[in-house]
Design an enzyme around this catalytic site. Structure first.
Site, mmCIF file in Angstrom:
data_model
loop_
_atom_site.group_PDB
_atom_site.id
_atom_site.type_symbol
_atom_site.label_atom_id
_atom_site.label_comp_id
_atom_site.label_asym_id
_atom_site.label_seq_id
_atom_site.Cartn_x
_atom_site.Cartn_y
_atom_site.Cartn_z
ATOM 1 N N ASP A 179 -6.899 24.383 -38.562
ATOM 2 C CA ASP A 179 -5.952 25.465 -38.289
ATOM 3 C C ASP A 179 -4.653 24.795 -37.875
ATOM 4 O O ASP A 179 -4.538 24.300 -36.755
ATOM 5 C CB ASP A 179 -6.515 26.349 -37.183
ATOM 6 N N ASN A 191 -1.667 26.203 -37.663
ATOM 7 C CA ASN A 191 -0.756 27.102 -36.947
ATOM 8 C C ASN A 191 0.685 26.983 -37.429
ATOM 9 O O ASN A 191 1.640 27.143 -36.644
ATOM 10 C CB ASN A 191 -0.860 26.883 -35.429
ATOM 11 N N ASN A 243 -11.947 28.070 -38.687
ATOM 12 C CA ASN A 243 -11.673 28.436 -37.301
ATOM 13 C C ASN A 243 -12.570 29.628 -36.976
ATOM 14 O O ASN A 243 -12.341 30.737 -37.462
ATOM 15 C CB ASN A 243 -10.192 28.788 -37.104
ATOM 16 N N ASP A 245 -11.168 35.857 -36.841
ATOM 17 C CA ASP A 245 -9.910 36.312 -37.445
ATOM 18 C C ASP A 245 -9.428 35.356 -38.548
ATOM 19 O O ASP A 245 -8.519 35.702 -39.298
ATOM 20 C CB ASP A 245 -8.827 36.573 -36.390
ATOM 21 N N HIS A 246 -10.059 34.188 -38.655
ATOM 22 C CA HIS A 246 -9.798 33.263 -39.769
ATOM 23 C C HIS A 246 -10.974 33.290 -40.748
ATOM 24 O O HIS A 246 -12.083 33.706 -40.386
ATOM 25 C CB HIS A 246 -9.674 31.827 -39.262
ATOM 26 N N TYR A 286 -7.245 21.415 -34.550
ATOM 27 C CA TYR A 286 -6.737 22.704 -34.081
ATOM 28 C C TYR A 286 -5.357 22.453 -33.475
ATOM 29 O O TYR A 286 -5.223 22.069 -32.314
ATOM 30 C CB TYR A 286 -7.702 23.315 -33.061
ATOM 31 N N GLU A 326 -11.749 26.079 -32.654
ATOM 32 C CA GLU A 326 -11.904 27.129 -31.639
ATOM 33 C C GLU A 326 -13.370 27.478 -31.403
ATOM 34 O O GLU A 326 -13.749 28.659 -31.426
ATOM 35 C CB GLU A 326 -11.087 28.384 -32.000
#
EC number: 3.1.11.2
Length: 278
Positions: free
Chosen positions: A158, A160, A7, A256-257, A115, A34
């Site tokens: 990702d 989540n 991501n 951030d990943h 995602y 993303e």
DNA sequence: ATGACCATGTATCATGGA
């Protein structure tokens, strides 16, 4: 063949370091999430100059998924057939499908870059959408496994969802919020019930894949494990190694990943006398 | 140092992220 999921949190903001990472780590094919751009905004040249072709699905500044590969990609499919739609303030069956899924076949291996919707909060319509999205994907996957039981298949991206309590640094921070709720975890576990396995966790029981930009989360190692590669039995048989590239969270302008990587052995002929390792 | 959010477009704020 080295396969990754990453991501990138905007491919345009990070194209230099993403391409550098692909080359330095000898990645053959990577599913990105993303990318946050439309096709006309994608930085194709930087990838092509490094030897990677691109397939992508991007509709706006939100979401967006892609594959970059230096091996030929076949049977490109954007969105899975039963994928639910979502649009803020809209209900009903005519909602647009977001850019959250792309599938390609590389060297006979079927790969999906996914995602999964965030969910936002437990009482938000996005949360019901997230659960529906995962349930529809699981049903779709059951069909794929029934159609082609011997084809290696991996769903990566990702998700989540933090499936285990130890996949977040402090469960009390998340109680009452998304990513750790029982329905989300059940939706994730469903993929294991239909025959997929997390091919990374047995090799790497520890380690986060995401740290929030805020509140010194990375220096304090307050992260989450939410990026996964789930493989069919035929895919899991090919995996020889796994890695979480934690260092990609360091340095200038990181996502951030971080990437999650597996090595596949496509050469060895499997036979029925092969001893079981796991 | 791995250091106190970041990215995008509608743009000087709103939205989404997890």
């Amino acid at each position: 063949m080295r396969v990754a999921t990453y991501n990138v949190n905007s491919v345009r903001a990070r194209v230099g370091r993403v391409v550098d990472w692909l080359v330095r780590e000898d990645i053959d094919v990577a599913g990105l999430q993303e990318i946050k751009c439309k096709p006309e905004q994608f930085p194709f040249d930087a990838f092509r100059e490094a030897g990677y072709e691109v397939e992508l699905h991007g509709l706006s500044q939100w979401n967006g998924v892609a594959f970059v590969s230096r091996l030929p990609m076949e049977d490109v499919e954007i969105t899975f057939p039963s994928q639910p739609g979502f649009a803020k303030g809209h209900d009903g069956p005519d909602q647009p499908k977001e850019a959250r899924a792309i599938g390609v076949t590389v060297e006979g291996v079927r790969l999906w870059s996914l995602y999964v919707p965030n969910g936002r909060e437990l009482d938000d319509p996005h949360y019901a959408y997230k659960l529906d999205w995962l349930a529809k994907l699981a049903a779709e996957t059951e069909g794929w496994l029934a159609e082609r039981p011997d084809q290696p298949l991996a769903l990566m991206g990702d998700w989540n969802v933090a499936p285990l309590d130890t996949d977040v640094w402090d469960l009390s921070v998340f109680e009452g919020h998304t990513h750790v709720s029982a329905p989300e975890r059940a939706a994730f576990t469903r993929f294991e019930e239909i025959g997929l396995t997390d091919v990374v966790r047995p090799r790497l029981p520890e380690g986060y894949t995401y740290w929030d930009y805020k509140q010194l989360r990375f220096p304090k190692n307050e992260g989450m494990r939410i990026d996964f590669i789930l493989g069919s039995a035929a895919f899991a048989d090919l995996v020889t190694a796994a890695a979480i590239h934690r260092d990609e969270r360091k340095g200038d302008a990181p996502s951030d990943h971080v990437p999650v990587v597996v090595d596949l052995d496509l050469e060895t002929e499997l036979d029925d006398d092969r001893p079981m390792i796991f």
